[in-house]
Design a protein around this motif. Structure first.
Motif, short mmCIF file in Angstrom:
data_model
loop_
_atom_site.label_atom_id
_atom_site.label_comp_id
_atom_site.label_asym_id
_atom_site.label_seq_id
_atom_site.Cartn_x
_atom_site.Cartn_y
_atom_site.Cartn_z
N GLY B 51 0.87 -1.18 0.00
CA GLY B 51 0.00 0.00 0.00
C GLY B 51 0.90 1.22 0.00
O GLY B 51 1.55 1.52 -1.00
N ASP B 52 0.99 1.89 1.15
CA ASP B 52 1.89 3.03 1.25
C ASP B 52 3.33 2.57 1.19
O ASP B 52 3.68 1.52 1.75
CB ASP B 52 1.64 3.77 2.57
N LEU B 53 4.14 3.39 0.54
CA LEU B 53 5.52 2.96 0.28
C LEU B 53 6.45 4.16 0.41
O LEU B 53 6.10 5.27 0.02
CB LEU B 53 5.55 2.40 -1.13
N ARG B 54 7.63 3.94 0.96
CA ARG B 54 8.60 5.02 1.09
C ARG B 54 9.98 4.52 0.68
O ARG B 54 10.45 3.49 1.16
CB ARG B 54 8.65 5.50 2.55
N LEU B 55 10.63 5.27 -0.17
CA LEU B 55 12.00 4.94 -0.59
C LEU B 55 12.98 5.80 0.20
O LEU B 55 12.72 6.98 0.44
CB LEU B 55 12.18 5.23 -2.08
N ALA B 56 14.10 5.21 0.58
CA ALA B 56 15.13 5.98 1.29
C ALA B 56 15.87 6.88 0.30
O ALA B 56 15.97 6.57 -0.89
CB ALA B 56 16.12 5.03 1.96
N ALA B 64 7.37 -0.62 2.97
CA ALA B 64 6.02 -0.68 2.40
C ALA B 64 5.08 -1.27 3.43
O ALA B 64 5.47 -2.14 4.22
CB ALA B 64 6.02 -1.55 1.14
N ILE B 65 3.86 -0.78 3.43
CA ILE B 65 2.84 -1.32 4.34
C ILE B 65 1.87 -2.17 3.52
O ILE B 65 1.44 -1.76 2.44
CB ILE B 65 2.08 -0.17 5.05
N ASP B 66 1.56 -3.33 4.05
CA ASP B 66 0.61 -4.22 3.37
C ASP B 66 -0.79 -3.63 3.49
O ASP B 66 -1.21 -3.25 4.58
CB ASP B 66 0.68 -5.62 4.01
N ILE B 84 14.71 -8.66 1.96
CA ILE B 84 13.37 -8.25 2.39
C ILE B 84 13.07 -8.86 3.75
O ILE B 84 13.30 -10.05 3.96
CB ILE B 84 12.29 -8.72 1.39
N ARG B 85 12.57 -8.06 4.62
CA ARG B 85 12.05 -8.57 5.89
C ARG B 85 10.57 -8.20 6.01
O ARG B 85 10.23 -7.03 5.91
CB ARG B 85 12.81 -7.96 7.07
N ILE B 86 9.73 -9.18 6.18
CA ILE B 86 8.33 -8.94 6.47
C ILE B 86 8.22 -8.84 7.99
O ILE B 86 8.58 -9.78 8.71
CB ILE B 86 7.42 -10.07 5.95
N VAL B 87 7.78 -7.70 8.46
CA VAL B 87 7.75 -7.43 9.91
C VAL B 87 6.31 -7.41 10.38
O VAL B 87 5.49 -6.63 9.87
CB VAL B 87 8.45 -6.09 10.22
N VAL B 88 6.01 -8.28 11.33
CA VAL B 88 4.65 -8.38 11.87
C VAL B 88 4.71 -8.00 13.36
O VAL B 88 5.80 -7.90 13.92
CB VAL B 88 4.10 -9.83 11.71
N PRO B 89 3.54 -7.77 13.98
CA PRO B 89 3.56 -7.46 15.42
C PRO B 89 4.35 -8.51 16.18
O PRO B 89 4.19 -9.70 15.96
CB PRO B 89 2.07 -7.49 15.79
N GLY B 90 5.21 -8.07 17.06
CA GLY B 90 6.08 -8.99 17.80
C GLY B 90 7.49 -9.02 17.25
O GLY B 90 8.44 -9.35 17.95
N ASP B 91 7.64 -8.67 15.97
CA ASP B 91 8.98 -8.64 15.36
C ASP B 91 9.69 -7.32 15.63
O ASP B 91 10.92 -7.25 15.57
CB ASP B 91 8.90 -8.81 13.84
N LEU B 92 8.90 -6.27 15.84
CA LEU B 92 9.48 -4.94 15.95
C LEU B 92 9.61 -4.55 17.42
O LEU B 92 8.61 -4.45 18.14
CB LEU B 92 8.60 -3.92 15.20
N GLN B 142 -4.92 -1.16 9.74
CA GLN B 142 -3.97 -1.71 8.77
C GLN B 142 -4.10 -1.01 7.42
O GLN B 142 -5.10 -0.38 7.13
CB GLN B 142 -4.20 -3.21 8.61
N GLY B 143 -3.06 -1.10 6.63
CA GLY B 143 -3.10 -0.52 5.29
C GLY B 143 -2.34 0.78 5.17
O GLY B 143 -1.99 1.20 4.09
N GLY B 144 -2.03 1.42 6.30
CA GLY B 144 -1.15 2.58 6.26
C GLY B 144 -1.81 3.84 5.75
O GLY B 144 -1.14 4.76 5.30
N ARG B 145 -3.13 3.96 5.87
CA ARG B 145 -3.81 5.13 5.32
C ARG B 145 -3.39 6.41 6.04
O ARG B 145 -3.17 7.44 5.41
CB ARG B 145 -5.31 4.95 5.39
#
Lengths: 305, 152
Positions: B51-56, B64-66, B84-92, B142-145
């Protein structure tokens, strides 16, 4: 009887072949070697060599102790070399398969798969914790059957040397008869790939027949290039983190677990296991891949912020 | 065991490293645009819907947010490969802004600290707060709106 240490004898060949592959890859304009990745792999190999020196005596003593209770006196006859070749390779297959299927042994083995490159230096990215994780117990039945400990150690060295040369992208295919019987660069590329169709397949050491026998063989498909590494690729070239990250992950998960079922699952379950069934295990990844293959996805737009 | 048995591997390692360096082995991957992000995600995590995406700003990482699930994808260059790392609650474990950098601390020792050089102080603060709400406190939809609104 004394037998030579095949690995020690092979070290100069390892060095020459790695350098030759670097040169060939450069001439072919292939991005097969990256400096920090190669350095990490070689330091992992050096660490493995050091821990091997530290534990070899103890492992020999344990094997010799088991050998006292041997069922047969096999000795060093000509057929003993043939039999140990087959028997050791079968042990290797199961050691390797168990190392991918159970997290406690995966923690010791994962470092070998942690490079996103696939070249001869990857072959040297070896474990620092395999002996501590008791992975050597898989070979103890050989001593119990009656193979002399020296012969077992010799054959393990032969297997390790054989597996060095198959870590390359510079060899596409061997002759058909060879591919049918032996583990080859093509078969082992599949083993190091994270593509769902390839994940956790081709566990063979020298003979690919074990994978065909036990249903874990997948041929390399030229239409689907291998993507190397692990499901959760590392963000570091630090050898200490490469060697111990999964062990730290086990400790973290066990400490957070709510009961003994969860604790045991995190230690002995497959890599990626989670108590609620949502974990990205190899089987779950493969099932999701199969499901995707049967339904066409529609891409949605992305906003760039 | 002779001293040569120890000297040879060490000398061999030094020689190989020298040859790889001479062969141009010191390379870095680049994450130039959203298409690069989408291409990598489609290959390794096709179920992830960015969804929302940011480049450094340094083109060495992206975020990127799913749009479908409570998770993010962090892409970063590791040598000449994009990881690539998919980060879910608990990972961060933490998300903090340090100047124009967004610093993510993961619970995983294999990728413990990831620095995204956004080159924008406000964006770094907004993303840090967004990720904290999304993955640590769990109060963000969710979705990063809201990130899109805040950054815009």
């Amino acid at each position: 009887m004394t037998l030579p240490d095949p690995v020690a004898l092979a070290v100069p060949a390892f060095i020459v072949l790695v350098i030759a592959e670097v040169v060939i890859a450069r001439l072919r304009n292939s991005a097969s070697y990256e400096l920090r990745d190669t350095t990490a792999s070689l330091l992992m190999g050096l660490g493995n060599f050091a821990q091997g020196l530290a534990t070899a005596g103890l492992l020999y003593l344990v094997t010799a102790w088991v050998w006292q209770f041997r069922l047969f006196d096999i000795g060093y006859t000509w057929w003993a070399f043939l039999a140990i070749f087959l028997a050791e390779d079968l042990c290797y297959y199961w050691f390797h398969r168990l190392s991918h299927e159970h997290r406690i042994w995966w923690a010791a083995h994962v470092n070998h798969h942690s490079s996103q490159h696939y070249n001869l230096s990857t072959a040297l990215r070896q474990t620092w914790t395999g002996n501590l994780a008791l992975t050597w117990v898989v070979w103890l039945p050989l001593a119990l059957i009656g193979f002399p400990p020296v012969l077992i150690i010799f054959e393990k060295g032969v297997s390790l040397i054989y597996q060095f040369w198959i870590h390359t992208e510079q060899v596409r295919r061997m002759p058909r008869w060879f591919e049918a019987v032996f583990n080859t660069p093509s078969h082992h590329r599949v083993h190091h790939a994270t593509n769902p169709r390839y994940l956790d397949r081709n566990y063979a050491g020298i003979l690919i027949i074990w994978d065909k026998l036990f249903g874990t063989f997948v041929p390399e498909d030229d239409a689907e290039a291998c993507r190397y590494g692990i499901v959760k690729n590392l963000g570091t070239f630090n050898p200490l983190r490469i060697a111990f990250h999964e062990w730290a992950g086990i400790v973290h998960d066990v400490r957070a677990a709510g009961n003994w079922r969860e604790r045991l699952g995190y230690v002995f379950g497959p890599p990626g296991w989670k108590p609620d069934g949502s974990g990205a295990t190899s089987e779950a990844i493969r099932a999701a891949w199969r499901a995707r293959a049967s339904t066409a996805g529609v891409p949605s737009p992305t906003r760039i912020l | 065991m002779s001293p040569l048995d120890l000297i040879l591997p060490v000398a061999g390692i030094a020689l190989i490293i020298l040859v790889v360096w001479l062969a141009g082995g010191l390379r870095s991957a680049s994450i130039d645009d959203a298409e690069t992000v989408r291409r990598h995600l489609a290959l390794d995590h096709p179920e992830f819907e960015p969804g929302d995406l940011r480049l450094a700003a340094d083109k060495r990482s992206a975020l990127a947010i799913d749009r479908g699930k409570r998770r993010i994808a962090v892409l970063f260059a590791l040598g000449d490969r994009v990881t690539i790392r998919i980060v879910v609650p608990g990972d961060l474990a933490g998300a903090a802004a340090h100047g124009g950098d967004l610093v993510l601390t993961l619970t995983d020792l294999g990728a413990h600290r990831i620095v995204l050089r956004l080159g924008d102080v406000v964006a770094a603060q907004v993303w840090a707060a967004q990720l904290d709400r999304l993955l640590i406190q769990g109060t963000e939809p969710q979705g990063g709106r809201s990130a899109a609104v805040l950054v815009a």
